[in-house]
Design an enzyme around this catalytic site. Structure first.
Site, short mmCIF file in Angstrom:
data_model
loop_
_atom_site.label_atom_id
_atom_site.label_comp_id
_atom_site.label_asym_id
_atom_site.label_seq_id
_atom_site.Cartn_x
_atom_site.Cartn_y
_atom_site.Cartn_z
N ASP A 220 -6.86 -4.19 -5.76
CA ASP A 220 -6.52 -2.86 -5.25
C ASP A 220 -5.07 -2.47 -5.59
O ASP A 220 -4.72 -1.32 -5.72
CB ASP A 220 -6.65 -2.79 -3.72
CG ASP A 220 -7.77 -3.62 -3.13
OD1 ASP A 220 -8.17 -4.62 -3.74
OD2 ASP A 220 -8.24 -3.28 -2.03
N ASP B 70 0.79 -1.23 0.00
CA ASP B 70 0.00 0.00 0.00
C ASP B 70 0.83 1.29 0.00
O ASP B 70 0.27 2.38 0.11
CB ASP B 70 -0.96 0.01 1.19
CG ASP B 70 -2.17 -0.89 0.94
OD1 ASP B 70 -2.66 -0.90 -0.20
OD2 ASP B 70 -2.61 -1.58 1.87
N1 GLY Z 1 -7.40 -1.47 -0.24
C1 GLY Z 1 -8.32 -1.83 0.77
C2 GLY Z 1 -9.71 -1.40 0.52
O1 GLY Z 1 -10.05 -0.92 -0.54
O2 GLY Z 1 -10.50 -1.55 1.42
#
Ligand code: GLY
Length: 395
Positions: free
Chosen positions: A172, A114
């Site tokens: 994601d 992330d």
């Molecule tokens: N990347 C985690 C979410 O979208 O909740």
């Protein structure tokens, strides 16, 4: 004849007496101005807590926070940068700098995919707006940390380090590539970009179903490099289309097309847009349910964050396609912006823990962050407003 005359007369009267719809220009200016006031309150509320950043609110409406290592840590700094971009107000810049600095140590964090979200939304926007070379160096160190998670055998970046999956990659993760594309452009070293292309190609191959919906988690076998399992983590089930996952995919492939100009990524983005826009469970106001296959539709919770991400992505995508599609994408984004800007979603000043938008869903099946404000809903909503405004200014 009389009937026709009557119908026309009634229509004219109804049209001229009905409430006038706010123009998009006026609506965007008003909501941006109000968002500035809201985020001034938000930034002030944690001014004396440099170890914390906003996350959401609890059931009593009290602000809940994250440390810099939480995946959402970069969104409030990023929103403050966007609002500084809008106003040029030095006080907002000072807040943006203050909140961005809270994340610096994460440039060495090799334990999460992330970093793209965390550093590019904060330092990335800061660098874009100020040209501060210290920000540039932090971003490049962060990019180095992020590519440490790439495995040539699987061809992609590992998302999470947890024992449930051997090598989990979530849809994601497409979003985190933007930091790496930037790193190649800035440093001249193509290794970051090559990793992005490998990750995007592997994702096209393994994450998508024949209808162009995507599953959430694909786990790989690190010995063979092949797919081991396909699951969900935040969606309804392994075969469902988790709302925000579809939004991340749409945004991620639109961005990948922008960075590569390779038409196959544009096709992928258009296919994802087609899945979302033509889905029978997409409500008329265009804010998705938390999962397109939630069993309790139409009573299922909506996810404002997915609506905001899709709106922002569609505005960008509208610039890459033919006139007919472009019009469809922009009309959808307009509807989403109008819905999110209505009192149903747009919070009153000082309410909602000082977040801008209400009604997002973080992880419903994990009973976490259900029907609450979320930092990334605000970030992509403000981004969508600015993108729409810039588009109209360019015209
Ligand atoms: N990347 C985690 C979410 O979208 O909740």
């Amino acid at each position: 004849m009389n009937k026709i005359f009557f119908f026309v007369a009634v229509s004219v009267i109804a049209f001229s007496c009905g409430p006038k719809q706010e123009t998009m220009e006026a609506l965007i200016k008003d909501r941006l101005d109000k968002s500035v006031q809201q985020y001034e309150l938000m930034a002030a509320s944690l001014a004396d807590r440099p170890d914390k950043l906003p996350r959401t609110i609890d059931a009593e409406g009290k602000l809940l926070t994250t440390s810099s290592s939480g995946w959402v840590s970069g969104f409030v700094p990023g929103t403050l940068w966007y609002l500084y971009q809008y106003t040029g107000n030095p006080a907002l810049r000072a807040y943006a700098e203050n909140y961005t600095a809270r994340l610096e140590k994460e440039k060495y964090n090799r334990g999460t995919h992330d970093l793209g979200f965390m550093l590019y939304c904060s330092y990335g926007n800061g660098y874009r707006l100020t040209g501060d070379t210290a920000y540039r160096n932090i971003l490049l160190t962060g990019a180095e940390s992020l590519i440490s998670r790439f495995n040539p055998k699987t061809g992609c970046i590992r998302s999470w380090d947890n024992k449930k999956w051997q090598y989990p990659v979530i849809i994601d993760n497409m979003m985190n590539l933007e930091l790496l594309f930037w790193a190649s452009k800035t440093s001249g070293d193509l290794k970051y970009r090559d990793i992005c292309i490998s990750h995007a190609d592997t994702t096209v191959k393994n994450h998508f179903r024949p209808d162009f919906s995507s599953c959430h988690v694909v786990s790989y076998d690190t010995i063979t490099g092949k797919v081991d399992r396909k699951n969900t983590h935040q969606g309804y089930n392994d075969d469902s289309a988790w709302g925000r996952g579809q939004a991340w995919g749409l945004y991620g492939f639109t961005m990948t097309y922008r960075e590569t100009l390779n038409p196959k990524y544009l096709e992928q983005a258009k296919h994802i847009a087609g899945f979302i826009l033509n889905h029978p469970n997409l409500p008329a106001d265009r804010i998705p349910y938390w999962d397109f296959n939630a069993p309790d539709i139409p009573d299922a919770k909506r996810d404002a964050s997915a609506g905001a991400i899709i709106a922002s992505a569609l505005i960008e995508l509208s610039g890459y396609v033919d006139e007919t599609l472009s019009k469809t994408y922009l009309e959808t984004a307009e509807t989403q912006i109008r819905t999110l800007s209505s009192p149903e979603y747009f919070a009153e000043k000082g309410a909602n823990g000082n977040f801008i938008l209400k009604h997002s869903v973080g992880h419903l099946t994990g009973q976490s962050e259900v029907d609450v404000p979320l930092t990334y809903a605000d970030y992509y909503y403000i981004e969508a407003l600015l993108r729409y405004k810039n588009l109209k200014n360019d015209e």
